[in-house]
Design a protein around this motif. Sequence first.
Motif, PDB file in Angstrom:
ATOM      1  N   ASP A  71      54.118 -52.249   7.716  1.00 57.62           N
ATOM      2  CA  ASP A  71      53.702 -52.843   6.444  1.00 57.62           C
ATOM      3  C   ASP A  71      52.273 -52.402   6.119  1.00 57.62           C
ATOM      4  O   ASP A  71      51.339 -52.738   6.841  1.00 57.62           O
ATOM      5  CB  ASP A  71      53.778 -54.370   6.555  1.00 57.62           C
ATOM      6  N   PRO A  72      52.071 -51.653   5.034  1.00 56.12           N
ATOM      7  CA  PRO A  72      50.728 -51.162   4.700  1.00 56.12           C
ATOM      8  C   PRO A  72      49.737 -52.272   4.338  1.00 56.12           C
ATOM      9  O   PRO A  72      48.535 -52.048   4.349  1.00 56.12           O
ATOM     10  CB  PRO A  72      50.959 -50.213   3.514  1.00 56.12           C
ATOM     11  N   PRO A  82      50.175 -47.161   8.585  1.00 57.35           N
ATOM     12  CA  PRO A  82      51.435 -47.710   9.097  1.00 57.35           C
ATOM     13  C   PRO A  82      52.368 -46.709   9.763  1.00 57.35           C
ATOM     14  O   PRO A  82      53.124 -47.069  10.649  1.00 57.35           O
ATOM     15  CB  PRO A  82      52.090 -48.331   7.869  1.00 57.35           C
ATOM     16  N   GLY A  83      52.333 -45.453   9.380  1.00 51.70           N
ATOM     17  CA  GLY A  83      53.239 -44.463   9.956  1.00 51.70           C
ATOM     18  C   GLY A  83      52.614 -43.619  11.040  1.00 51.70           C
ATOM     19  O   GLY A  83      53.248 -42.709  11.560  1.00 51.70           O
ATOM     20  N   GLN A 142      44.195 -49.805  16.042  1.00 54.04           N
ATOM     21  CA  GLN A 142      43.901 -49.991  14.619  1.00 54.04           C
ATOM     22  C   GLN A 142      44.127 -51.448  14.233  1.00 54.04           C
ATOM     23  O   GLN A 142      44.996 -52.124  14.778  1.00 54.04           O
ATOM     24  CB  GLN A 142      44.718 -49.043  13.744  1.00 54.04           C
ATOM     25  N   PRO A 143      43.315 -51.955  13.315  1.00 52.90           N
ATOM     26  CA  PRO A 143      43.471 -53.355  12.886  1.00 52.90           C
ATOM     27  C   PRO A 143      44.891 -53.647  12.410  1.00 52.90           C
ATOM     28  O   PRO A 143      45.482 -52.862  11.685  1.00 52.90           O
ATOM     29  CB  PRO A 143      42.462 -53.482  11.738  1.00 52.90           C
ATOM     30  N   GLY A 144      45.421 -54.760  12.866  1.00 48.48           N
ATOM     31  CA  GLY A 144      46.765 -55.185  12.473  1.00 48.48           C
ATOM     32  C   GLY A 144      47.871 -54.676  13.379  1.00 48.48           C
ATOM     33  O   GLY A 144      49.005 -55.117  13.257  1.00 48.48           O
ATOM     34  N   SER A 145      47.559 -53.765  14.299  1.00 51.46           N
ATOM     35  CA  SER A 145      48.626 -53.142  15.095  1.00 51.46           C
ATOM     36  C   SER A 145      49.306 -54.108  16.059  1.00 51.46           C
ATOM     37  O   SER A 145      50.411 -53.843  16.517  1.00 51.46           O
ATOM     38  CB  SER A 145      48.103 -51.922  15.858  1.00 51.46           C
ATOM     39  N   ARG A 146      48.679 -55.225  16.354  1.00 49.32           N
ATOM     40  CA  ARG A 146      49.313 -56.208  17.249  1.00 49.32           C
ATOM     41  C   ARG A 146      50.148 -57.232  16.482  1.00 49.32           C
ATOM     42  O   ARG A 146      50.777 -58.086  17.087  1.00 49.32           O
ATOM     43  CB  ARG A 146      48.252 -56.910  18.098  1.00 49.32           C
TER      44      ARG A 146
END
Length: 140
Positions: free
Chosen positions: A61-62, A68-69, A75-79
């Motif tokens: 989800d961007p 995202p790809g 990277q922030p949000g990767s967890r």
Amino acid sequence: AVRAGLRAGTVAVDDVVEEGLRLEPPIVTWRRVAAIDTTLGELPVAAGTSVVAWLARAGRDPSVVGAPGEFRPGQPGSRRHLAFGAGPHRCVGAQLARMEAAVVVAEATALLDGVTVVRPPWCPDNLTFRMPDAFVVRRT
């Protein structure tokens, strides 16, 4: 660059594991039945309707992850992924799987120098689990 970062200690093993789970989760879908009339996105869903949620792309989800790809450990949000489900349906073995994956990443890092991929894994069609057949590599 990731292997070099792992060797230098600038890339965390846990970040590599989480990024791998985000991009290639072991659980591909959730099947649920709507308990009440609701809306998913802009689609009305009546109570009793069978729903298949495609979790394999939930970590892309961007609005959550900047790239995202791309495989970018840390990277922030990767967890914030659903690789092991959530809530009462969360996999009870999630922490053990993470620990096992961390050992594999840490121990395999040095072994991958000079290795090239001959054939990447192929995953047969399966609506529940991701089951790679083999990962063929060659040491040069």
